[in-house]
Design a protein around this motif. Sequence first.
Motif, PDB file in Angstrom:
ATOM      1  N   ARG A   1      -5.220   2.861  -9.464  1.00 27.32           N
ATOM      2  CA  ARG A   1      -5.183   1.542  -8.817  1.00 27.32           C
ATOM      3  C   ARG A   1      -5.856   0.483  -9.702  1.00 27.32           C
ATOM      4  NH1 ARG A   1      -7.591  -0.380  -3.925  1.00 27.32           N
ATOM      5  NH2 ARG A   1      -9.044   1.331  -4.127  1.00 27.32           N
TER       6      ARG A   1
ATOM      7  N   TRP B   1      -1.956   4.273  -3.895  1.00 25.37           N
ATOM      8  CA  TRP B   1      -3.281   3.780  -3.503  1.00 25.37           C
ATOM      9  C   TRP B   1      -4.107   4.905  -2.891  1.00 25.37           C
ATOM     10  CZ3 TRP B   1      -3.206  -1.809  -1.053  1.00 25.37           C
ATOM     11  CH2 TRP B   1      -2.501  -2.672  -1.898  1.00 25.37           C
TER      12      TRP B   1
ATOM     13  N   CYS C   1      -7.916   5.645  -6.876  1.00 25.80           N
ATOM     14  CA  CYS C   1      -7.090   6.154  -5.775  1.00 25.80           C
ATOM     15  C   CYS C   1      -8.009   6.807  -4.745  1.00 25.80           C
ATOM     16  CB  CYS C   1      -6.096   7.202  -6.269  1.00 25.80           C
ATOM     17  SG  CYS C   1      -4.894   6.599  -7.469  1.00 25.80           S
TER      18      CYS C   1
ATOM     19  N   CYS D   1       0.844  -1.193   0.000  1.00 28.73           N
ATOM     20  CA  CYS D   1       0.000   0.000   0.000  1.00 28.73           C
ATOM     21  C   CYS D   1       0.880   1.243   0.000  1.00 28.73           C
ATOM     22  CB  CYS D   1      -0.920  -0.003   1.214  1.00 28.73           C
ATOM     23  SG  CYS D   1      -1.940   1.478   1.350  1.00 28.73           S
TER      24      CYS D   1
END
Length: 538
Positions: free
Chosen positions: A364, A333, A369, A232
């Motif tokens: 993503r 992310w 995002c 992440c």
Amino acid sequence: MDSVILKRGNSTISLEKSEDAIGLRTKSISDLKAVLPTMDEGMSWVDTSKVLAGFHIINIKGPKDIDFTLDQLREHEMINVGSHVYHTPQSRIPYIPTGKITLRFDPAVTEAEKQLVIDSFHLQVVESRIKEREGTENEETFIVSVTPQSPNPLKVALELQHMKNITLAEPDLSTPGKLAQFDPPADPLFKEQWHLQNKGLQFGSSLGLKAGADARVVQAWEIMGSFGNPECVIAIIDDGFDLGHPDLSGPGKIVAPWDFQTKTADPTPKYMTQYEGDYHGTACAGIAVGSHNDVGIVGVAPDCRLMPIRWGGNINDDAIEDWFFHAMRNGAWIINSSWCASAANYVLSTRQLEAIEECANKGRNGLGCVIVFAAGNSNTDVNDPQKETVNGFAIHPNVISVAACTSRDERSAYSNYGKEITVCAPSDGQGGRGLLTADVRGKFTFQGVEYFAGNDVGDYFRGFGGTSGAAPLVSGVCGLILSLNPKLTARAVKEILKETARKIGEPADFDNGHSVHFGYGCVNAEEAINFIFKSIQP
């Protein structure tokens, strides 16, 4: 075998191969220390101090993939056995196959057929157990182990589970145990970070504190059994970043750094005057992703990674597209923005609206995002055209707009408000305490005089706040949410925050669950993680 779903007990377990951890079994720890320094140039390693079934768990970083590295090490004379490390999709807690498999055959299988299975997988019988059953044939259980000639024990177990004459084939998996009491971070300043867990008392004083006036982050860590997922990436668009700071550095911590002023990959803080410098980005990064490394502070999502984007200071169409598309293209992310336009009445252009919308919907790999914006600190409505107070960024429908509350669960008097506020988050404010976070280190010279860099002398700052501090706290919570379930869309993350927020203030402050001052309530990491766990249960 990168991932596998195996029958286990009355259920199944899904395991994924770790991309950066392996298990090595040697005759002694001294053998391990002798072997690891001999690896390829450019390869770095960290002994995690975890030992599972005799395997030392080692984190590996380097130019070669994990399979190549493990195969190399298996050939070393001091390595008895090398194994991949596995984890479930929702956690980074390691599992390692011990090499043993519990095996049961259908009662109709002959001894010769059993021997054929043992031989075909090059197994060794360790133990045989007989369980007597009234009125039926006794049940025989074999504990077998792989040998150097056998395939991976998980592969063996999976193939055995698909054979019709076998009723049970379960690999023995070793994983760390945990006492009921949560082991908090050992970072020395963690105990002062009331926004993570507010016990209402620090060093014998309750001044400015109220027990429970926090984001419930420690409870979320305990439920997850982790501090986030390194996959992440949280992008922070801000001013400079002190990437040499011990809480913002370490192997793999930084992803795609960029400075849009100097057009380089070095977003180091710049110093304008003896009173002013690029100190804001470092503070925001510390709140969101300060490392869990037994040094200084700890962030909300300390095992997540940081993408530091040093902005240009000027807001226009090109700049907004540049910043947000850099984050999206490089795998962010979550995107944190603890800033707004200087103008009180700032309406977004079509290009700005669409750039943020594109990130929120197409980033993503199509999941979007998660975009977090600070609401601002002018004690004005974020969307009141008549009074000419419009924060176009905070009211964008695809963003999470964050207001601020205090260490006493009260509204921060400076915080902007409005019907577009999503949640509030702990920060500084009248009657409360400031946030403790990372600060720019060192000294600099201005007009021939030497000054300390940063907001305060030293490596940490205890007076950070504003909605600038509240926003990265929420970004960190989003990091924990996506660490647990990376398949959630950006829209789903926003809904989870709204659904699980903790109501503060007075009941009369809320209309249909929403308050113009608190949004849907104070961000609640514990309930957000509980919500996800309930949703992924079979």
